[in-house]
Design an enzyme around this catalytic site. Structure first.
Site, PDB file in Angstrom:
ATOM      1  N   TYR A   2       0.858  -1.187   0.000  1.00  0.00           N
ATOM      2  CA  TYR A   2       0.000   0.000   0.000  1.00  0.00           C
ATOM      3  C   TYR A   2       0.890   1.231   0.000  1.00  0.00           C
ATOM      4  O   TYR A   2       1.801   1.344   0.815  1.00  0.00           O
ATOM      5  CB  TYR A   2      -0.896   0.008   1.241  1.00  0.00           C
ATOM      6  CG  TYR A   2      -1.827   1.197   1.307  1.00  0.00           C
ATOM      7  CD1 TYR A   2      -2.894   1.320   0.418  1.00  0.00           C
ATOM      8  CD2 TYR A   2      -1.647   2.205   2.254  1.00  0.00           C
ATOM      9  CE1 TYR A   2      -3.759   2.415   0.472  1.00  0.00           C
ATOM     10  CE2 TYR A   2      -2.504   3.295   2.317  1.00  0.00           C
ATOM     11  CZ  TYR A   2      -3.555   3.395   1.419  1.00  0.00           C
ATOM     12  OH  TYR A   2      -4.396   4.484   1.473  1.00  0.00           O
ATOM     13  N   ASP A  30       9.290   2.882   0.061  1.00  0.00           N
ATOM     14  CA  ASP A  30       8.209   3.569   0.752  1.00  0.00           C
ATOM     15  C   ASP A  30       8.344   3.229   2.236  1.00  0.00           C
ATOM     16  O   ASP A  30       7.888   2.190   2.699  1.00  0.00           O
ATOM     17  CB  ASP A  30       6.853   3.130   0.198  1.00  0.00           C
ATOM     18  CG  ASP A  30       5.695   3.830   0.903  1.00  0.00           C
ATOM     19  OD1 ASP A  30       5.960   4.611   1.838  1.00  0.00           O
ATOM     20  OD2 ASP A  30       4.534   3.593   0.506  1.00  0.00           O
ATOM     21  N   LYS A  37       3.988   9.021   8.949  1.00  0.00           N
ATOM     22  CA  LYS A  37       3.719   8.420  10.262  1.00  0.00           C
ATOM     23  C   LYS A  37       4.688   8.903  11.351  1.00  0.00           C
ATOM     24  O   LYS A  37       4.551  10.025  11.799  1.00  0.00           O
ATOM     25  CB  LYS A  37       3.628   6.902  10.109  1.00  0.00           C
ATOM     26  CG  LYS A  37       2.459   6.562   9.158  1.00  0.00           C
ATOM     27  CD  LYS A  37       2.063   5.124   9.043  1.00  0.00           C
ATOM     28  CE  LYS A  37       0.766   5.020   8.241  1.00  0.00           C
ATOM     29  NZ  LYS A  37       0.830   4.226   7.043  1.00  0.00           N
TER      30      LYS A  37
HETATM   31  C1  LIG Z   1       0.200   4.756   5.633  1.00  0.00           C
HETATM   32  C2  LIG Z   1       0.985   4.492   4.427  1.00  0.00           C
HETATM   33  C3  LIG Z   1       0.918   5.323   3.298  1.00  0.00           C
HETATM   34  C4  LIG Z   1      -0.075   6.431   3.170  1.00  0.00           C
HETATM   35  O1  LIG Z   1       0.110   7.438   4.094  1.00  0.00           O
HETATM   36  P1  LIG Z   1      -1.108   8.440   4.380  1.00  0.00           P
HETATM   37  O2  LIG Z   1      -0.523   9.422   5.331  1.00  0.00           O
HETATM   38  O3  LIG Z   1      -2.196   7.580   4.976  1.00  0.00           O
HETATM   39  O4  LIG Z   1      -1.527   9.032   3.090  1.00  0.00           O
HETATM   40  C5  LIG Z   1       1.788   5.087   2.255  1.00  0.00           C
HETATM   41  N1  LIG Z   1       2.670   4.079   2.302  1.00  0.00           N
HETATM   42  C6  LIG Z   1       2.756   3.256   3.358  1.00  0.00           C
HETATM   43  C7  LIG Z   1       3.768   2.163   3.365  1.00  0.00           C
HETATM   44  C8  LIG Z   1       1.897   3.422   4.437  1.00  0.00           C
HETATM   45  O5  LIG Z   1       1.967   2.569   5.465  1.00  0.00           O
END
Ligand SMILES: *Cc1c(COP(=O)(O)O)cnc(C)c1O
Length: 430
Positions: free
Chosen positions: A144, A239, A267
């Site tokens: 994701y 990511d 995060k």
């Molecule tokens: C949470 C997450 C996202 C998206 O971040 P948002 O702040 O919710 O848009 C993208 N990549 C990874 C790996 C994530 O865990």
């Protein structure tokens, strides 16, 4: 008017918010029942509007590595707020936070701040396309990367939870540029890259998959990606929105010793405020406007409250280096859950990277999304609800990672394991 209670609020929420929520998995759709409304968080605990207390293993889906309302983070935000909420000019704090990120994350030399992980990944891909002059991207099934159009192909998180096909509203002309292959499968990566020679701008990967439960990279997978992308003139994007400052102080790239070309962060980097970032080598990052031609901008980017929260949280992490203790305590939890399930004959497979963890109610090993999908979702729902009744808040989906914070003491974990044993007993159909 009396005190607002959960159920009344939920009815009101359903009338004014799609599905009652601001983000899909919060609605508890895959586990049934109504979500609780939070009133307050403190350390390892979340308190709902009915006065119930939960040991929190969701931690706002990752940011709160120091637990809820850590005094140093809250103080930094309060102090910043008194000086003004946003300025629309450069501020000292964004320079300081950028310097700290660059010091900690091995491959990052230059950083651009944004306001969400989605924005970070979206912008990193635009940059990769701009820098290479290529259009295609390669991702992995169940990874994701936020909800930007190009990423909602075989995506994890809420897309996996709700069992959605690829989302409507995304032009085929765009999703056709995204290829998705199984995680941990270098042959599949090579086959894809060879199929369209010279067309892939980037390979984007969660170095530890955290949006379908948790799946670790097998030995050599990340290094293999590094070699393959280099050979094909394709940029490698880690990511690290979830893994950054989470699986080690320097993120997954430090933990596994592989440097990507571009890194996305979110995060933990924002300390609980809407802050994210992307960064990489000076050469690539100086393609970003106004240093270069690849456009990217944001009214609230580098927001002073967010910068203050992120700086405060990262400074605590850099000073206290709690990673060994976090990892040990997470192992205490995960080993305890596995033991309890095994003693009861419940099939289980578990994985952990630092203070990120996941369990699947299926026989292992789980090394890709196809295997993760074999988890017993019906059993998970029952188990989730039983745990919640006993004051333990796990993510309301079998396809989300769990987290631990420095506020989770061994005694909280012991109490959690007691609740887990009772919940497993209550969930096993006899
Ligand atoms: C949470 C997450 C996202 C998206 O971040 P948002 O702040 O919710 O848009 C993208 N990549 C990874 C790996 C994530 O865990």
């Amino acid at each position: 008017m009396g005190k607002m209670t959960g159920p009344a609020l939920w009815e009101r929420a359903l009338r004014v918010l799609p599905g009652g929520v601001s983000s899909p998995v919060r609605a508890f759709r895959s586990v049934g029942g109504e979500p609780f409304f939070s009133e307050r968080g403190e350390g390892a605990f979340l308190y709902d509007t009915q006065g119930r207390r939960y040991v929190d293993y969701v931690l706002s889906w990752g940011p709160l590595i120091l637990g809820h309302a850590h005094p140093e983070v809250v103080e930094a935000v309060e102090r910043a707020a008194r000086s003004g909420l946003t300025f629309g000019t450069p501020t000292p704090a964004e320079v300081e936070l950028a310097e700290l990120i660059i010091e900690l994350v091995p491959s990052v030399e230059v950083v651009r701040f944004v306001s969400s992980g989605t924005e970070a990944t979206m912008s990193a891909v635009r940059l990769a396309r701009g820098a290479t002059g290529r259009d295609r991207i390669l991702k992995f099934d169940g990874c994701y990367h936020g909800h930007a159009d190009s990423f909602l192909v075989q995506a994890g998180s809420g897309v996996a939870t709700l069992g959605l096909p690829d989302s409507p509203g995304i032009p085929a002309a765009l999703s056709g540029l995204t290829s998705s292959v199984p995680f941990n499968d270098l042959d599949a990566v090579e086959t894809s890259l060879r199929r369209f020679p010279g067309e892939f701008a980037a390979v984007i990967v969660e170095p530890v998959m955290g949006n379908v439960g948790l799946i670790e990279p097998v030995d050599g997978f990340l290094a293999g990606l590094r070699e393959l992308t280099r050979a094909h003139g394709t940029l490698l994007i880690f990511d690290e929105v979830m893994t950054g400052f989470r699986v080690s102080l320097g993120g997954a790239q430090k933990r596994y010793g592989v440097d990507p070309d571009l890194t996305t962060l979110g995060k933990v980097v924002g300390g609980g405020l809407p802050v994210a970032a992307f960064g990489g080598s000076r050469e690539v990052m100086e393609q970003v406007a106004p240093a270069g031609p690849v456009y990217q901008a944001g009214t609230l980017s580098g927001n002073p409250l967010g910068m203050a929260a992120g700086l405060a949280q990262l400074r605590v992490l850099a000073r206290e280096r709690p990673y060994e203790s976090l990892e040990r305590r997470t192992a205490q939890l995960v080993d305890g859950i596995v033991r309890a399930a095994t003693e009861r004959g419940v099939p289980i497979s578990a994985a952990q990277a630092g203070s990120m963890w996941g369990v699947d109610f299926t026989d292992g090993p789980v090394i890709d999304y196809a295997a993760a999908k074999r988890t017993d979702a019906v059993f998970f729902s029952a188990y989730f609800r039983e745990c919640l009744k006993r004051g333990v808040f796990f993510a309301p989906s079998p396809f989300e990672a769990g987290f631990l914070s420095t506020a989770h003491e061994p005694e909280h974990i012991e109490r959690t394991l007691e609740a887990v044993r009772e919940s497993l007993d209550a969930s096993v159909v006899r």
